[in-house]
Design a protein around this motif. Structure first.
Motif, short mmCIF file in Angstrom:
data_model
loop_
_atom_site.label_atom_id
_atom_site.label_comp_id
_atom_site.label_asym_id
_atom_site.label_seq_id
_atom_site.Cartn_x
_atom_site.Cartn_y
_atom_site.Cartn_z
N ALA A 63 0.84 -1.20 0.00
CA ALA A 63 0.00 0.00 0.00
C ALA A 63 0.87 1.25 0.00
O ALA A 63 1.92 1.31 0.65
CB ALA A 63 -0.92 0.00 1.22
N THR A 64 0.43 2.26 -0.74
CA THR A 64 1.19 3.50 -0.82
C THR A 64 0.23 4.65 -1.11
O THR A 64 -0.98 4.45 -1.22
CB THR A 64 2.26 3.41 -1.93
N GLN A 65 0.76 5.85 -1.22
CA GLN A 65 -0.04 7.01 -1.57
C GLN A 65 0.88 8.09 -2.13
O GLN A 65 2.09 8.09 -1.86
CB GLN A 65 -0.81 7.55 -0.37
N PRO A 66 0.33 9.00 -2.93
CA PRO A 66 1.17 10.08 -3.47
C PRO A 66 1.76 10.92 -2.34
O PRO A 66 1.12 11.12 -1.30
CB PRO A 66 0.19 10.90 -4.32
N ASP A 67 2.97 11.39 -2.55
CA ASP A 67 3.60 12.26 -1.55
C ASP A 67 2.86 13.59 -1.52
O ASP A 67 2.30 14.04 -2.51
CB ASP A 67 5.07 12.48 -1.90
N SER A 68 2.86 14.21 -0.35
CA SER A 68 2.18 15.50 -0.20
C SER A 68 3.18 16.55 0.26
O SER A 68 4.25 16.23 0.80
CB SER A 68 1.05 15.39 0.82
N LEU A 69 2.82 17.79 0.06
CA LEU A 69 3.68 18.88 0.51
C LEU A 69 3.85 18.82 2.02
O LEU A 69 4.95 19.04 2.55
CB LEU A 69 3.08 20.22 0.09
N GLU A 70 2.77 18.51 2.73
CA GLU A 70 2.84 18.42 4.19
C GLU A 70 3.85 17.37 4.63
O GLU A 70 4.67 17.61 5.53
CB GLU A 70 1.46 18.08 4.75
N ASN A 71 3.80 16.19 3.98
CA ASN A 71 4.73 15.12 4.35
C ASN A 71 6.17 15.50 4.03
O ASN A 71 7.08 15.20 4.81
CB ASN A 71 4.36 13.83 3.63
N ARG A 72 6.39 16.16 2.89
CA ARG A 72 7.75 16.57 2.53
C ARG A 72 8.29 17.58 3.53
O ARG A 72 9.43 17.48 3.98
CB ARG A 72 7.78 17.16 1.12
N TRP A 73 7.46 18.56 3.91
CA TRP A 73 7.90 19.55 4.88
C TRP A 73 8.20 18.89 6.23
O TRP A 73 9.15 19.26 6.92
CB TRP A 73 6.84 20.63 5.03
#
Length: 250
Positions: free
Chosen positions: A230-240
């Motif tokens: 299972a996965t999901q697209p990366d988000s700006l929040e997660n990168r920050w």
């Protein structure tokens, strides 16, 4: 493609779910950035399905294989991606909608029978780390073919049509196909041929559904383990958040 599409058995889901997953951590990438002859039409978003996203994301390995498959098409034709990574909410909506439709139409069927019928076309919604829904891994794609004018080729049924004719092999069973059926057979063989040559496996109940890297692919390919969980697209929040954690660690 003149080679007949083989008759394949449906997956034994309890066994599929036992296949070990060792995720190789390939990221999801947007297929809309791909060059021709690979195109994207996020069907569920266009239909207004709840929770659907306006992009088709796949793992990097899937992306490269889609490009490889598309390049095998006759000049002027395109490979169209209709769906790929799918949020859990979309999976639940699709499952519930088909289950409820079957329940209304077949009131004498038991819950177990209705589940079996539903899972013929929609996998059980699951975020389990050891058994995620195939589309949740970014390793499943729903595809079709476009002609030189950008029109979808006749595949015998609509995308996502819950019909026995949607089974990939179905038209191969016609002893004396008419002109339209002959065209459908040719189109399905072409799609099946380029996709399997690129390393994908097909879900036998859906001419449009192909897998690579997930448990369903491992089941049909004979691989010892799956490489996509299972996965999901990366988000700006997660990168920050990751960047802040790195900064704090220093």
């Amino acid at each position: 493609m003149k080679t007949r599409i083989p008759l394949m058995a449906d997956p034994v889901w309890p066994e599929v779910m036992k296949i070990a997953i060792e995720d190789n951590q390939e990221p999801l990438v947007p297929v809309s950035l791909a060059p021709a002859p690979l195109q994207v039409y996020p069907a569920y978003y266009k239909m207004g399905i709840p929770y659907a996203v306006p992009e088709c994301h796949t793992r990097t390995g899937i992306y490269r294989r889609l490009l490889k498959a598309a390049k095998q098409l006759p000049a002027g034709m395109s490979l169209l991606v209709l769906d790929s990574w799918r949020p859990y909410g979309v999976q639940q909506y699709l499952y519930d909608t088909l289950y409820n439709a079957l329940e209304t139409r077949l009131p004498k069927k038991s819950a177990a029978e209705l589940e079996q019928l539903t899972r013929e076309f929609v996998s059980l919604p699951s975020t389990r780390a050891d058994a995620p829904s195939p589309h949740l891994t970014g390793g499943s794609v729903d595809v079709t073919l476009l002609d030189q004018q950008g029109l979808m080729l006749d595949m015998g049924t609509q995308f996502d049509e819950a019909s026995a004719w949607s089974h990939t092999h179905a038209f191969e069973e016609i002893a004396t196909p008419n002109a339209r059926e002959t065209e459908v057979i040719k189109n399905r063989r072409l799609l099946y041929g380029i996709m399997t040559a690129a390393g994908f496996t097909n879900l036998p109940s859906e001419w449009w559904h192909f897998d690579y890297g997930n448990q369903l692919w491992a089941w049909y390919s004979g691989a010892e383990r799956a490489i996509y969980g299972a996965t999901q697209p990366d988000s700006l929040e997660n990168r920050w958040r990751r960047e802040v954690e790195k900064y704090s660690a220093n």
